[in-house]
Write an enzyme that holds these catalytic residues in place. Structure first.
Site, PDB file in Angstrom:
ATOM      1  N   ILE B  85      42.584  39.366  38.974  1.00 23.24           N
ATOM      2  CA  ILE B  85      41.934  38.326  38.340  1.00 23.24           C
ATOM      3  C   ILE B  85      41.044  38.623  37.121  1.00 23.24           C
ATOM      4  O   ILE B  85      40.402  39.711  37.338  1.00 23.24           O
ATOM      5  CB  ILE B  85      41.003  37.421  39.252  1.00 23.24           C
ATOM      6  CG1 ILE B  85      41.612  37.086  40.534  1.00 23.24           C
ATOM      7  CG2 ILE B  85      40.444  36.272  38.171  1.00 23.24           C
ATOM      8  CD1 ILE B  85      40.902  36.609  41.701  1.00 23.24           C
ATOM      9  N   CYS B  86      41.391  38.112  35.750  1.00 21.16           N
ATOM     10  CA  CYS B  86      40.609  38.415  34.884  1.00 21.16           C
ATOM     11  C   CYS B  86      39.562  37.382  34.666  1.00 21.16           C
ATOM     12  O   CYS B  86      39.859  36.312  34.006  1.00 21.16           O
ATOM     13  CB  CYS B  86      41.599  38.406  33.480  1.00 21.16           C
ATOM     14  SG  CYS B  86      40.424  38.891  31.994  1.00 21.16           S
ATOM     15  N   LEU B  87      38.311  37.701  35.013  1.00 21.81           N
ATOM     16  CA  LEU B  87      37.206  36.654  35.038  1.00 21.81           C
ATOM     17  C   LEU B  87      35.944  37.360  34.713  1.00 21.81           C
ATOM     18  O   LEU B  87      35.612  38.297  35.399  1.00 21.81           O
ATOM     19  CB  LEU B  87      36.980  35.952  36.289  1.00 21.81           C
ATOM     20  CG  LEU B  87      36.225  34.828  36.596  1.00 21.81           C
ATOM     21  CD1 LEU B  87      36.493  33.512  35.701  1.00 21.81           C
ATOM     22  CD2 LEU B  87      36.051  34.330  37.785  1.00 21.81           C
TER      23      LEU B  87
END
Lengths: 102, 149
Positions: B85-87
């Site tokens: 996840i890109c967060l």
């Protein structure tokens, strides 16, 4: 009538004056935003609450167990920012709410 | 090492008072490892889907962020084939004032608000930028195919 005191027990209670003693708080009490233990308790690395595990105040008015905050500030990923508002951490003199002078 | 009090408290609250559309259950043999489900938010292409994730609290937690990964396949510009996840709060914007609950709520919000300008799955992001309607159609198809409860 004459009263003679034969024996007495003194009981005292202490708590940190965080300057955030809001009588209407949510009942959860004041907890350290890092370890989630009440300020009157101690950080996870200490055994005894009290002067050996003090609180630290930031200029931003946020309060933490000193050991918790220093551990965070010591990590590279903290970028020396307050965990609550990400402003640069500046340690303050102990703050007392001006509206509640002791 | 024994489990820090903070993790015990967080786990108790997650089980007793779960956030809407989110479940997190620790493994009996490793209380730092959680099975997570997140319901696709209404109004998003992930609506009616139930997505499985794994969450692991590293030894340094809460000084370091939890490691979270999607196990269910999902067509989303900020989630890659491996479920990574890109967060920002899982990387450079982590703060120890955040919790498992807030992390999972942020991931749920990411499903409602994909950000193709900060992509992890570049092909999906390209699709989202060039033809959002068609990309959302694929997201819906994948939701139906892989994430139906």
């Amino acid at each position: 009538m004459k009263v003679k005191i034969k024996k007495w027990h003194a009981i005292a209670q202490w708590r940190w004056d965080t300057g955030h003693n809001d009588p209407d708080d949510d009942g959860e009490g004041d907890v350290c935003g890092i370890c989630r233990v009440p300020f009157e308790g101690c950080c996870p690395t200490c055994k005894m609450p009290g002067e050996d595990c003090p609180l630290i105040w930031g200029e931003c008015t946020h309060v933490f167990h000193m050991h918790c905050l220093l551990q965070w500030i010591g990590t590279a990923s903290s970028k020396q920012q307050c965990p609550m508002d990400r402003r640069p951490w500046v340690t303050a003199e102990r703050k007392v709410d001006a509206n509640n002078p002791r | 090492m024994s489990l820090p009090k903070r993790i015990i408290k967080e786990t108790e609250r997650l089980v007793a008072d779960p956030a809407p559309g989110i479940t997190a259950t620790p493994h009996d043999d490793n209380l730092r490892y959680f099975d997570v489900t997140i319901q696709g938010p209404d109004g998003s292409p992930f609506q009616n889907g139930v997505f499985r994730l794994e969450l692991f609290l590293p030894e340094e937690y809460p000084m370091a962020p939890p490691k979270v990964r999607f196990l269910t396949k999902i067509y989303h510009p900020n989630i890659d084939k491996l479920g990574r996840i890109c967060l920002d709060i899982l990387k450079d914007k982590w703060s120890p004032a955040l919790q498992i609950r807030t992390v999972l709520l942020s991931i749920q919000a990411l499903l409602s608000a994909p950000n193709p300008d900060d992509p992890l799955a570049t092909d999906v992001a390209k699709h989202y930028k060039e033809n959002e309607k068609d990309a959302q159609r694929v997201s819906r198809e994948w939701t139906e195919k892989y994430a139906s409860a």
